[in-house]
Design an enzyme around this catalytic site. Structure first.
Site, PDB file in Angstrom:
ATOM      1  CE1 TYR A   1       3.946  -2.749   5.097  1.00  0.00           C
ATOM      2  CE2 TYR A   1       3.513  -4.208   6.961  1.00  0.00           C
ATOM      3  CZ  TYR A   1       4.255  -3.875   5.834  1.00  0.00           C
ATOM      4  OH  TYR A   1       5.303  -4.680   5.445  1.00  0.00           O
ATOM      5  CB  CYS A   2      -1.346  -0.491   2.078  1.00  0.00           C
ATOM      6  SG  CYS A   2      -2.632   0.662   2.604  1.00  0.00           S
ATOM      7  CB  THR A   3       1.616   2.815  -0.466  1.00  0.00           C
ATOM      8  OG1 THR A   3       2.136   1.624  -1.054  1.00  0.00           O
ATOM      9  CG2 THR A   3       2.508   3.994  -0.812  1.00  0.00           C
TER      10      THR A   3
END
EC number: 1.14.-.-
Length: 328
Positions: A183-185
């Protein structure tokens, strides 16, 4: 009365011919409507965060969607009370996400339109978080993780995103045979990184579609299992994600109390990001060490117009002093 502002976060991997020329055209339009923000445009696509009032942001979204290349571009929208940016930047880059593969003697770059991990919606991602046999990997920079992250997610021992491929190779044996979700922003980094993991031979790779920003807005999961706040690259610095049982996990650099206020060390040659309350920023003149607090180019001292005597008194109060060579 505060102004109602919308912040738009978005990206799209799509081939853009004459990307440098398009970047100039894009900047011209953004300035003409008074939009503010930061946008990267490359041959491989577009990635941006912009802010403005309702009318301005609506004009921008309509203009972007009128281009058939971006007709289905997904804008993630935050409602705020103030601008998230002070200026408007549109820059041409070779890539909208630089994974650093070619720089570090890896194979060529990844095209997410050809290779990427399985998309997981917020509900599916929450199930993955609760699955003991699934490895959850945070693909962001270390200072982003330290402000907030998903419960149980692995914090790679890296400083920035470009170091992640080497870290994964070094630790491959720990989760090569397991299901891995990343996951990331907003999703743009994971599109490319999950594709790289697939190419590396990981058999089961998933990614949080739309990133943390989408997870926090989902009406069913409501950001649950997220601890802390989400780091953002604009004047807001952080935004809340968990609307079920929010927590503060980051601690003040100086006294260890709960704190989500990020500042940069006032020594311009250090610039380390630290958590600090306004009180401690004042007390320690925003310096992360005795050397930084007494540095002749301390930005806190300059910004606040402290006299040499006032500066010395601040340091004396914490048992430190100014060296003789520091100018007035």
């Amino acid at each position: 009365m505060s102004e109602k502002i919308r912040v738009l976060l978005y990206y799209k991997y799509v081939s853009i011919e004459n990307a440098q020329e398009y970047a100039a055209k894009h900047l011209e339009f953004c300035k003409s409507i008074g939009l503010k923000g930061r946008i990267l445009i490359a041959d491989e696509g577009i990635n941006g965060t912009v802010s403005g009032d309702y009318e301005t942001t609506q004009k921008y979204m309509d203009w972007v969607h009128s281009d058939e290349r971006f007709a289905d571009l997904w804008f993630k929208i935050d409602e705020e009370n103030q601008q998230a940016f002070r200026k408007m930047f549109v820059r041409y880059k070779k890539e909208i996400v630089h994974l650093g593969l070619e720089d570090n003697n890896f194979d060529s770059d990844i095209n997410p339109l050809e290779t990427t991990g399985e998309y997981l919606n917020p509900k599916q991602f929450k199930e993955a978080l609760l699955d003991e046999d699934t490895v959850v990997l945070d693909t962001r920079n270390d200072y982003e993780y330290d402000l907030g992250h998903f419960r149980g997610a692995i914090r790679p021992d890296i400083r920035n995103f470009r170091e992640l491929p080497q870290w994964v190779r070094d630790n491959k044996d720990k989760f090569m045979e397991k299901r891995v979700v990343v996951y990331c922003t907003g999703g743009v980094r994971c599109e490319k990184f999950s594709g790289w993991m697939v190419r590396e031979g990981f058999k089961d790779v998933g990614q949080l579609h739309g990133g943390i920003a989408t997870y926090g807005k989902d009406p069913e999961v409501q950001g649950e299992l997220w601890d802390g706040a989400m780091y953002v690259f604009d004047d807001r610095i952080s935004v809340p994600i968990n609307h079920v049982n929010p927590t503060v996990i980051s601690k003040d650099y100086f006294d260890g109390t709960p704190c989500e206020r990020y500042v940069n060390c006032a020594n311009p040659f250090c610039n380390k990001q630290i958590f600090a309350s306004e009180e401690n920023e004042t007390k320690y003149v925003r310096g992360c060490s005795p050397e930084c607090r007494a540095h002749e180019r301390n930005r806190y001292v300059q910004e606040n117009g402290l006299s040499r005597q006032g500066w010395a008194e601040r340091l004396e109060a914490i048992g430190e002093s100014l060296p003789e060579f520091v100018g007035a």
